[in-house]
Scaffold this active site. Sequence first.
Site, short mmCIF file in Angstrom:
data_model
loop_
_atom_site.label_atom_id
_atom_site.label_comp_id
_atom_site.label_asym_id
_atom_site.label_seq_id
_atom_site.Cartn_x
_atom_site.Cartn_y
_atom_site.Cartn_z
N ASP A 1 0.86 -1.18 0.00
CA ASP A 1 0.00 0.00 0.00
C ASP A 1 0.91 1.24 0.00
OD1 ASP A 1 -2.38 1.33 -0.01
OD2 ASP A 1 -2.96 0.79 2.03
N GLN B 1 5.80 -5.76 -20.61
CA GLN B 1 7.08 -5.90 -19.94
C GLN B 1 7.44 -4.55 -19.38
OE1 GLN B 1 10.34 -6.99 -22.41
NE2 GLN B 1 11.69 -7.23 -20.66
N GLY B 2 7.81 -4.53 -18.18
CA GLY B 2 8.12 -3.23 -17.60
C GLY B 2 8.90 -3.42 -16.33
N ASP B 3 8.92 -2.40 -15.55
CA ASP B 3 9.66 -2.47 -14.31
C ASP B 3 8.93 -1.79 -13.20
OD1 ASP B 3 12.29 -1.98 -16.44
OD2 ASP B 3 12.13 -3.73 -15.15
#
Length: 318
Positions: free
Chosen positions: A153, A252-254
């Site tokens: 959170d 696709q990422g980060d």
Amino acid sequence: MKLILNLLLIASVISGDQVLVRLPYLDMIPKQFEKGRYDVTISNITTGRIIGGHVTKIIKYKFMVCLLLLKRYSPVKSNLLWCGGSIIQSNWVLTAAHCVVQTEGPVDPVNAINNKGLVVRGNTSYCITEKKGIDHTIIYHETHKGYNADTLDYDIALLKVKEPFEGKAEEIIKLAPHNYQYVVGSAARVMGWGVIQLDSDETSNQLRQVKVKVMDNKHCKAKFRKIGGSRFYISPRMVCAGWKKGGKDACQGDSGGPLVYNDSQIGIVSWGIACATPTPGVYTRVSLFAGWIANVIERTDKVFVLRTKLWTWIHGRS
Ligand SMILES: *[C@@H]1O[C@H](CO)[C@@H](O)[C@H](O)[C@H]1NC(C)=O
Ligand SMILES: *[C@@H]1O[C@H](CO)[C@@H](O)[C@H](O)[C@H]1NC(C)=O
Ligand SMILES: *[C@@H]1O[C@H](CO)[C@@H](O)[C@H](O)[C@H]1NC(C)=O
């Protein structure tokens, strides 16, 4: 591939359990998920790594930066992609809190920042390798006080950098305002350098992007309830996005990278369950933090201005 194996090795030595890799660029599991009984194996749960999508160029997404762990600080003896981020002011980057807070993995990002081992690299389509990238020293970082590592959170943090973003491929992105209405079903875009594709030998480090559909929280909760009972906590500070059937195309990422709709950033990559599953990706709901972001930046910039004044005053006198 070697990189991945090395990392797994390091992590398993430290945690005694291969799946407890608590690094943003690998499978990092919030505690709530470890304890529960649900139909997913731990290895399905990832934080911020999304697979699929298409390669793209930084010139199309100039607000995109990476957080790079430099060779001398990296556990694998080469530059290591740590997280994504976005340029939101000439000296400020927005990212996820879990990119900045210490985890149980081999790297303490705060320590890395203090030792200038973690930098913001902009102006590049190839975060790790390209020479044209511009490095920015992180001189201040602040994580939201509400951040909870167990539930993820309030997964939001700000980085102030020394060198302003002035490259040809460096640009500020607008943030969703506090009254922003999330449009359910709208196709937003998420981007990043997910170098880790466990099923592939290729560690392409070119920037990638993919479209994901924004979902309302009620629907999102229902999706997670199906596989995990009430274990998966979708807080009001989160927003979900994905595809109904899961995605062949599922991105696709980060961690820390931006979720963008209509040229504004509406989310920050936070967590999800594997990729290409019917459960959506979960993002930090950026609009709720418009006030927090403005306050941190204003307060911090004031302190830095004062410090500079003091410095010149002392040196002017001596
Ligand atoms: C989790 O991973 C296992 C093995 O890869 C797979 O069989 C299962 O369908 C996955 N579950 C979900 C919910 O994605
Ligand atoms: C930044 O990237 C652009 C596009 O690749 C390139 O033309 C430029 O030389 C780079 N450096 C600076 C300082 O803008
Ligand atoms: C996109 O943003 C512009 C202002 O930046 C606004 O006028 C327009 O209504 C927005 N469009 C959608 C589809 O949200």
